[in-house]
Scaffold this motif. Structure first.
Motif, PDB file in Angstrom:
ATOM      1  N   SER A 127       0.835  -1.153   0.173  1.00 38.82           N
ATOM      2  CA  SER A 127       0.022   0.004   0.008  1.00 38.82           C
ATOM      3  C   SER A 127       0.911   1.372  -0.019  1.00 38.82           C
ATOM      4  CB  SER A 127      -0.967   0.119   1.263  1.00 38.82           C
ATOM      5  OG  SER A 127      -1.397   1.330   1.451  1.00 38.82           O
ATOM      6  N   SER A 128       0.452   2.279  -0.709  1.00 40.86           N
ATOM      7  CA  SER A 128       1.309   3.513  -0.659  1.00 40.86           C
ATOM      8  C   SER A 128       1.325   4.128   0.608  1.00 40.86           C
ATOM      9  CB  SER A 128       0.461   4.415  -1.775  1.00 40.86           C
ATOM     10  OG  SER A 128      -0.837   4.809  -1.431  1.00 40.86           O
ATOM     11  N   ARG A 129       0.492   3.891   1.471  1.00 36.13           N
ATOM     12  CA  ARG A 129       0.452   4.665   2.991  1.00 36.13           C
ATOM     13  C   ARG A 129       1.640   3.996   3.729  1.00 36.13           C
ATOM     14  NH1 ARG A 129      -5.335   3.976   2.596  1.00 36.13           N
ATOM     15  NH2 ARG A 129      -5.404   1.961   3.004  1.00 36.13           N
ATOM     16  N   SER A 130       2.266   2.977   3.349  1.00 34.23           N
ATOM     17  CA  SER A 130       3.436   2.592   4.025  1.00 34.23           C
ATOM     18  C   SER A 130       4.789   2.826   3.148  1.00 34.23           C
ATOM     19  CB  SER A 130       3.496   1.084   4.299  1.00 34.23           C
ATOM     20  OG  SER A 130       3.494   0.362   3.084  1.00 34.23           O
ATOM     21  N   ASN A 131       4.421   3.507   2.149  1.00 34.49           N
ATOM     22  CA  ASN A 131       5.653   3.624   1.127  1.00 34.49           C
ATOM     23  C   ASN A 131       5.857   5.225   1.237  1.00 34.49           C
ATOM     24  OD1 ASN A 131       7.383   3.919  -0.918  1.00 34.49           O
ATOM     25  ND2 ASN A 131       6.169   2.934  -2.698  1.00 34.49           N
ATOM     26  N   SER A 132       7.290   5.669   1.549  1.00 32.47           N
ATOM     27  CA  SER A 132       7.626   6.996   1.679  1.00 32.47           C
ATOM     28  C   SER A 132       7.763   7.668   0.360  1.00 32.47           C
ATOM     29  CB  SER A 132       9.185   6.803   2.224  1.00 32.47           C
ATOM     30  OG  SER A 132      10.053   6.227   1.592  1.00 32.47           O
ATOM     31  N   ALA A 133       7.589   6.908  -0.843  1.00 32.84           N
ATOM     32  CA  ALA A 133       7.582   7.640  -2.073  1.00 32.84           C
ATOM     33  C   ALA A 133       6.530   8.547  -2.272  1.00 32.84           C
ATOM     34  CB  ALA A 133       7.803   6.627  -3.103  1.00 32.84           C
ATOM     35  N   PHE A 134       5.471   8.234  -1.505  1.00 32.55           N
ATOM     36  CA  PHE A 134       4.318   8.901  -1.763  1.00 32.55           C
ATOM     37  C   PHE A 134       3.857   9.755  -0.634  1.00 32.55           C
ATOM     38  CE2 PHE A 134       3.506   6.238  -5.183  1.00 32.55           C
ATOM     39  CZ  PHE A 134       3.659   5.036  -5.020  1.00 32.55           C
ATOM     40  N   SER A 135       5.006  10.384   0.181  1.00 28.15           N
ATOM     41  CA  SER A 135       4.889  11.410   1.003  1.00 28.15           C
ATOM     42  C   SER A 135       4.659  12.727   0.625  1.00 28.15           C
ATOM     43  CB  SER A 135       5.923  11.105   2.310  1.00 28.15           C
ATOM     44  OG  SER A 135       7.185  11.280   1.422  1.00 28.15           O
ATOM     45  N   SER A 136       5.298  12.903  -0.815  1.00 24.78           N
ATOM     46  CA  SER A 136       5.401  14.294  -1.060  1.00 24.78           C
ATOM     47  C   SER A 136       4.009  14.567  -1.779  1.00 24.78           C
ATOM     48  CB  SER A 136       6.342  14.450  -2.105  1.00 24.78           C
ATOM     49  OG  SER A 136       6.033  13.707  -3.526  1.00 24.78           O
ATOM     50  N   PRO A 137       3.615  15.848  -1.744  1.00 24.18           N
ATOM     51  CA  PRO A 137       2.631  16.401  -2.511  1.00 24.18           C
ATOM     52  C   PRO A 137       2.117  15.861  -3.867  1.00 24.18           C
ATOM     53  CG  PRO A 137       3.391  18.202  -1.153  1.00 24.18           C
ATOM     54  CD  PRO A 137       4.266  16.948  -1.136  1.00 24.18           C
ATOM     55  N   ASP A 138       3.267  16.230  -4.560  1.00 26.96           N
ATOM     56  CA  ASP A 138       3.338  15.993  -6.160  1.00 26.96           C
ATOM     57  C   ASP A 138       3.016  14.163  -6.317  1.00 26.96           C
ATOM     58  OD1 ASP A 138       3.897  18.618  -6.744  1.00 26.96           O
ATOM     59  OD2 ASP A 138       5.989  18.262  -7.033  1.00 26.96           O
ATOM     60  N   ALA A 139       3.520  13.547  -5.517  1.00 31.60           N
ATOM     61  CA  ALA A 139       3.593  12.059  -5.808  1.00 31.60           C
ATOM     62  C   ALA A 139       2.067  11.614  -5.266  1.00 31.60           C
ATOM     63  CB  ALA A 139       4.329  11.296  -4.879  1.00 31.60           C
ATOM     64  N   ARG A 140       1.534  12.146  -4.185  1.00 29.18           N
ATOM     65  CA  ARG A 140      -0.086  11.931  -3.911  1.00 29.18           C
ATOM     66  C   ARG A 140      -0.902  12.439  -4.903  1.00 29.18           C
ATOM     67  NH1 ARG A 140       1.970  13.699   1.195  1.00 29.18           N
ATOM     68  NH2 ARG A 140       0.841  15.650   1.110  1.00 29.18           N
ATOM     69  N   LEU A 141      -0.671  13.707  -5.503  1.00 27.81           N
ATOM     70  CA  LEU A 141      -1.489  14.114  -6.592  1.00 27.81           C
ATOM     71  C   LEU A 141      -1.698  13.269  -7.872  1.00 27.81           C
ATOM     72  CD1 LEU A 141      -3.265  16.420  -7.644  1.00 27.81           C
ATOM     73  CD2 LEU A 141      -1.285  17.587  -8.434  1.00 27.81           C
ATOM     74  N   CYS A 142      -0.270  12.751  -8.216  1.00 23.41           N
ATOM     75  CA  CYS A 142      -0.211  11.773  -9.301  1.00 23.41           C
ATOM     76  C   CYS A 142      -0.959  10.445  -8.967  1.00 23.41           C
ATOM     77  CB  CYS A 142       1.285  11.534  -9.501  1.00 23.41           C
ATOM     78  SG  CYS A 142       1.689  10.223 -11.025  1.00 23.41           S
ATOM     79  N   LEU A 143      -0.945  10.127  -7.862  1.00 21.00           N
ATOM     80  CA  LEU A 143      -1.728   8.584  -7.681  1.00 21.00           C
ATOM     81  C   LEU A 143      -3.314   9.035  -7.636  1.00 21.00           C
ATOM     82  CD1 LEU A 143       0.407   7.077  -4.852  1.00 21.00           C
ATOM     83  CD2 LEU A 143       0.437   6.451  -6.954  1.00 21.00           C
ATOM     84  N   SER A 144      -3.575  10.095  -7.044  1.00 23.99           N
ATOM     85  CA  SER A 144      -4.745  10.685  -7.057  1.00 23.99           C
ATOM     86  C   SER A 144      -5.411  10.851  -8.391  1.00 23.99           C
ATOM     87  CB  SER A 144      -5.298  11.915  -6.239  1.00 23.99           C
ATOM     88  OG  SER A 144      -4.824  11.817  -5.019  1.00 23.99           O
ATOM     89  N   ASN A 145      -4.679  11.353  -9.493  1.00 30.43           N
ATOM     90  CA  ASN A 145      -5.232  11.611 -10.598  1.00 30.43           C
ATOM     91  C   ASN A 145      -5.366  10.331 -11.456  1.00 30.43           C
ATOM     92  OD1 ASN A 145      -4.997  14.229 -10.601  1.00 30.43           O
ATOM     93  ND2 ASN A 145      -2.837  14.641 -11.284  1.00 30.43           N
ATOM     94  N   LEU A 146      -4.464   9.187 -11.327  1.00 28.90           N
ATOM     95  CA  LEU A 146      -4.716   7.964 -11.532  1.00 28.90           C
ATOM     96  C   LEU A 146      -5.856   7.405 -11.119  1.00 28.90           C
ATOM     97  CD1 LEU A 146      -1.311   6.086 -11.458  1.00 28.90           C
ATOM     98  CD2 LEU A 146      -2.357   7.017 -13.371  1.00 28.90           C
ATOM     99  N   GLU A 147      -6.258   7.523  -9.880  1.00 31.06           N
ATOM    100  CA  GLU A 147      -7.521   6.861  -9.387  1.00 31.06           C
ATOM    101  C   GLU A 147      -8.902   7.536 -10.063  1.00 31.06           C
ATOM    102  OE1 GLU A 147      -7.252   7.449  -5.116  1.00 31.06           O
ATOM    103  OE2 GLU A 147      -7.270   5.213  -5.119  1.00 31.06           O
TER     104      GLU A 147
END
Length: 217
Positions: free
Chosen positions: A29-49
């Motif tokens: 899960s991305s919640r346990s992945n430090s790669a998705f701690s940045s705003p840009d990374a979280r925004l990208c994942l949200s866009n995919l969803e």
């Protein structure tokens, strides 16, 4: 936030692939992945969803020698079966799926008279350097994909190698999707670039894309 990790195995979810790249480690899960701690990374994942892309967020991996897969995902289903896709940066996954949906599919109907059935690639991540250079390739950061062919639902297989200067419909199709890719990726290389790219399109999200520029040949 919707759950990012999809549980459908990639080889079962995407039918008709010519190959699948196995992963020995189950996606996390991305919640346990430090790669998705940045705003840009979280925004990208949200866009995919929001685009209704089925994917699995992957843990950051350092392979040594500067090669890595950070902020990466594994695409599971985005409406077009595609061979050999391994880890891709989220930005590359977003650009690639948008290109397939908004550019390649309509162009296949327009020029080839049939819906798109499959995209064939040689993969994404590969720890290698740019030919003739000491610089690492964007593939070494899971930030590039090489596309070799397209298959339509009526059975036509259009290769970059034979179609670029071949059948007029295939040539128009390939040149159109190549040109449109230039506005979506940082670097787009094809047969007009050099002999090494005579048989495929290289698409990557190099830093130039962040500055609103792209290198297109």
């Amino acid at each position: 936030m919707a759950k990012l990790l999809k549980t459908i195995p990639i080889c079962a979810a995407v039918l008709g692939l010519s190959a699948c790249i196995p992963f020995s480690e189950a996606p996390k899960s991305s919640r346990s992945n430090s790669a998705f701690s940045s705003p840009d990374a979280r925004l990208c994942l949200s866009n995919l969803e929001r685009a209704k892309i089925s994917f699995a967020a992957l843990p950051d991996t350092q392979y040594g020698g500067g090669c890595q897969a950070v902020n990466s995902v594994r695409l599971i289903d985005f409406g077009t079966p595609t061979s050999n896709l391994g880890p891709m940066t989220c930005n590359l996954a977003s650009g690639f799926t948008g290109w397939a949906r908004d550019v390649v599919r309509p162009a296949a109907r327009k020029y080839l008279g049939s819906d798109l059935a499959r995209i064939e690639t040689s993969g994404t991540y590969s720890c290698r350097r740019v030919s003739g250079s000491g610089n690492l390739s964007q593939h070494a950061s899971a930030n590039a994909v090489d596309v070799f062919a397209f298959v339509t639902k009526d059975g036509r297989r259009v290769t970059v190698l034979n179609g670029w200067n071949g059948d007029s419909r295939e040539s128009k199709f390939l040149r159109q999707i190549h040109a449109d890719a230039c506005g979506r990726f940082g670097t787009v290389l094809g047969p007009q670039y050099n002999q090494q790219h005579r048989n495929h399109f290289h698409l990557d999200m190099s830093p130039s894309r962040l500055n609103g520029n792209s290198y297109c040949r």
